[in-house]
Scaffold this motif. Structure first.
Motif, PDB file in Angstrom:
ATOM      1  N   GLN A  58      -5.591  10.187   1.952  1.00 55.78           N
ATOM      2  CA  GLN A  58      -4.933  10.332   0.659  1.00 55.78           C
ATOM      3  C   GLN A  58      -5.301   9.149  -0.242  1.00 55.78           C
ATOM      4  OE1 GLN A  58      -0.795  10.500   1.907  1.00 55.78           O
ATOM      5  NE2 GLN A  58      -0.790  12.731   1.815  1.00 55.78           N
ATOM      6  N   PRO A  59      -5.190   9.321  -1.569  1.00 60.78           N
ATOM      7  CA  PRO A  59      -5.364   8.163  -2.457  1.00 60.78           C
ATOM      8  C   PRO A  59      -4.337   7.076  -2.128  1.00 60.78           C
ATOM      9  CG  PRO A  59      -5.382  10.224  -3.703  1.00 60.78           C
ATOM     10  CD  PRO A  59      -4.945  10.574  -2.313  1.00 60.78           C
ATOM     11  N   VAL A  60      -4.714   5.824  -2.343  1.00 60.31           N
ATOM     12  CA  VAL A  60      -3.854   4.692  -1.992  1.00 60.31           C
ATOM     13  C   VAL A  60      -3.661   3.798  -3.222  1.00 60.31           C
ATOM     14  CG1 VAL A  60      -3.519   2.696  -0.487  1.00 60.31           C
ATOM     15  CG2 VAL A  60      -4.701   4.723   0.378  1.00 60.31           C
ATOM     16  N   LEU A  61      -2.402   3.547  -3.554  1.00 64.17           N
ATOM     17  CA  LEU A  61      -2.055   2.579  -4.589  1.00 64.17           C
ATOM     18  C   LEU A  61      -1.883   1.224  -3.926  1.00 64.17           C
ATOM     19  CD1 LEU A  61      -1.060   1.815  -7.479  1.00 64.17           C
ATOM     20  CD2 LEU A  61       1.243   2.428  -6.708  1.00 64.17           C
ATOM     21  N   ILE A  62      -2.679   0.251  -4.371  1.00 63.31           N
ATOM     22  CA  ILE A  62      -2.581  -1.116  -3.869  1.00 63.31           C
ATOM     23  C   ILE A  62      -1.955  -1.970  -4.965  1.00 63.31           C
ATOM     24  CG2 ILE A  62      -3.877  -3.137  -3.096  1.00 63.31           C
ATOM     25  CD1 ILE A  62      -3.872  -0.955  -1.066  1.00 63.31           C
ATOM     26  N   THR A  69       1.030  11.845 -11.169  1.00 60.22           N
ATOM     27  CA  THR A  69      -0.377  11.495 -11.354  1.00 60.22           C
ATOM     28  C   THR A  69      -0.586  10.026 -11.003  1.00 60.22           C
ATOM     29  OG1 THR A  69      -0.138  10.833 -13.663  1.00 60.22           O
ATOM     30  CG2 THR A  69      -0.598  13.178 -13.218  1.00 60.22           C
ATOM     31  N   ARG A  70      -1.820   9.669 -10.753  1.00 63.72           N
ATOM     32  CA  ARG A  70      -2.115   8.279 -10.419  1.00 63.72           C
ATOM     33  C   ARG A  70      -1.804   7.352 -11.606  1.00 63.72           C
ATOM     34  NH1 ARG A  70      -5.939  11.133  -7.507  1.00 63.72           N
ATOM     35  NH2 ARG A  70      -7.651  11.002  -8.993  1.00 63.72           N
ATOM     36  N   ALA A  71      -2.112   7.807 -12.811  1.00 62.96           N
ATOM     37  CA  ALA A  71      -1.836   6.978 -13.982  1.00 62.96           C
ATOM     38  C   ALA A  71      -0.330   6.750 -14.150  1.00 62.96           C
ATOM     39  CB  ALA A  71      -2.413   7.632 -15.231  1.00 62.96           C
ATOM     40  N   ALA A 103       0.851  -1.189   0.000  1.00 58.27           N
ATOM     41  CA  ALA A 103       0.000   0.000   0.000  1.00 58.27           C
ATOM     42  C   ALA A 103       0.889   1.243   0.000  1.00 58.27           C
ATOM     43  CB  ALA A 103      -0.916   0.012   1.220  1.00 58.27           C
ATOM     44  N   VAL A 104       0.664   2.132  -0.984  1.00 59.03           N
ATOM     45  CA  VAL A 104       1.416   3.378  -1.102  1.00 59.03           C
ATOM     46  C   VAL A 104       0.417   4.528  -1.063  1.00 59.03           C
ATOM     47  CG1 VAL A 104       2.955   4.753  -2.564  1.00 59.03           C
ATOM     48  CG2 VAL A 104       3.190   2.259  -2.514  1.00 59.03           C
ATOM     49  N   THR A 105       0.583   5.463  -0.117  1.00 61.40           N
ATOM     50  CA  THR A 105      -0.328   6.608  -0.053  1.00 61.40           C
ATOM     51  C   THR A 105       0.403   7.861  -0.519  1.00 61.40           C
ATOM     52  OG1 THR A 105       0.138   7.294   2.249  1.00 61.40           O
ATOM     53  CG2 THR A 105      -1.459   5.525   1.918  1.00 61.40           C
ATOM     54  N   ALA A 152      -1.291  -6.592 -10.118  1.00 59.01           N
ATOM     55  CA  ALA A 152      -2.653  -6.168  -9.767  1.00 59.01           C
ATOM     56  C   ALA A 152      -2.700  -4.760  -9.189  1.00 59.01           C
ATOM     57  CB  ALA A 152      -3.265  -7.162  -8.770  1.00 59.01           C
ATOM     58  N   ALA A 153      -1.889  -3.861  -9.733  1.00 57.03           N
ATOM     59  CA  ALA A 153      -1.844  -2.489  -9.219  1.00 57.03           C
ATOM     60  C   ALA A 153      -3.153  -1.762  -9.523  1.00 57.03           C
ATOM     61  CB  ALA A 153      -0.660  -1.747  -9.824  1.00 57.03           C
ATOM     62  N   GLN A 154      -3.687  -1.069  -8.521  1.00 58.30           N
ATOM     63  CA  GLN A 154      -4.928  -0.305  -8.678  1.00 58.30           C
ATOM     64  C   GLN A 154      -4.971   0.803  -7.641  1.00 58.30           C
ATOM     65  OE1 GLN A 154      -8.591  -2.206  -7.186  1.00 58.30           O
ATOM     66  NE2 GLN A 154      -7.321  -3.925  -6.482  1.00 58.30           N
TER      67      GLN A 154
END
Length: 261
Positions: free
Chosen positions: A245-249, A217-219, A144-146, A232-234
């Motif tokens: 904050q947004p979280v990259l899983i 950016t998230r993309a 998990a990356v925030t 499975a990055a999302q």
């Protein structure tokens, strides 16, 4: 100013960034445990860029075997002291996220929280960090990356943040705000971090620290994570992640495979 020096200067008062840091420690641990798939007690969790322990302490208290790293010696020193104060055991070392000190496939989960990844200013640096996270994760283990909502920031290109006023035990009133200076039309900006503390009645002390960030950016981060072999990055929004904050899983490879070329 280097990232390490920035957080060395902030380590003693980092908790004043939150209305109730002790409450935040427990709430973030609860939310992160769910994001990581609720690992079994005793599971090894890496906290990369652990700072003073905002995430690490709650995860250790929840029964996980926590391994923390940070480039700031002062932050690591405080994280260790906070563990001792609470009677917790965690393994905390000074290390760069691009050269993690743990063996291959040794972690059941990993986190990199509070916008730490944005201190890396190039695609190559971020890829190096993702490579290292992939390396230490066991097959299928979650990451998990925030990070800040930089999609919004790049649209608005703000000049800073509104002042926050906190009543902090041991410090009294603390006023915190940031000034941002963008590097032209690029996605890189210099941040000036100000904290005003009222040590005696009517006597204010001002601390100023500087660091440089890149507004990914998230993309863009999703592309870099996938390119580094994370599976499975999302993205999850703050509402779905129960984080501010947004979280990259993402996850380690589903089986032991060589790094993609």
């Amino acid at each position: 100013m280097s990232t390490a020096r920035f957080y060395d200067g902030l380590a003693a008062t980092y908790h004043a960034l939150y209305p109730d840091w002790e409450k935040e420690v427990h709430e973030q641990a609860r939310a992160l445990s769910k994001l990581l798939g609720s690992p079994a007690p005793g599971s090894a969790i890496a906290d990369v860029a652990c700072g003073i322990g905002t995430q690490l302490l709650g995860l250790a208290e929840a029964g996980y075997d926590v391994f923390g790293s940070d480039v700031s010696r002062a932050a690591v020193h405080r994280a260790r002291a906070e563990c001792v104060k609470r009677g917790l055991v965690a393994h905390v070392v000074v290390a760069d996220m691009r050269a993690l000190p743990w063996p291959d496939a040794s972690m059941d989960a990993a986190i990199c929280a509070d916008n730490a990844i944005a201190h890396l200013l190039s695609d190559d640096e971020v890829t190096s960090a993702f490579d290292e996270l992939r390396r230490v994760l066991r097959p299928g283990a979650r990451l998990a990356v925030t990070i800040r909502d930089y999609d919004a920031a790049l649209r608005e290109r703000p000049y800073g943040t509104a002042p926050q006023v906190m009543g902090t035990p041991g410090l009294g009133r603390v006023i915190t705000f940031q000034l941002w200076t963008w590097h032209g039309a690029s996605d890189i900006y210099d941040l000036e971090h100000f904290q005003l503390t009222c040590e005696d009645e009517g006597a204010w002390k001002t601390s100023r620290r500087t660091a440089t960030f890149r507004a990914y950016t998230r993309a863009h981060l999703l592309e870099l994570a996938s390119g580094a072999g994370l599976a499975a990055a999302q993205w999850l929004t703050p509402r779905h992640a129960e984080d501010f904050q947004p979280v990259l899983i993402a996850a380690g490879p589903t089986r032991e495979t060589p790094h993609p070329t």
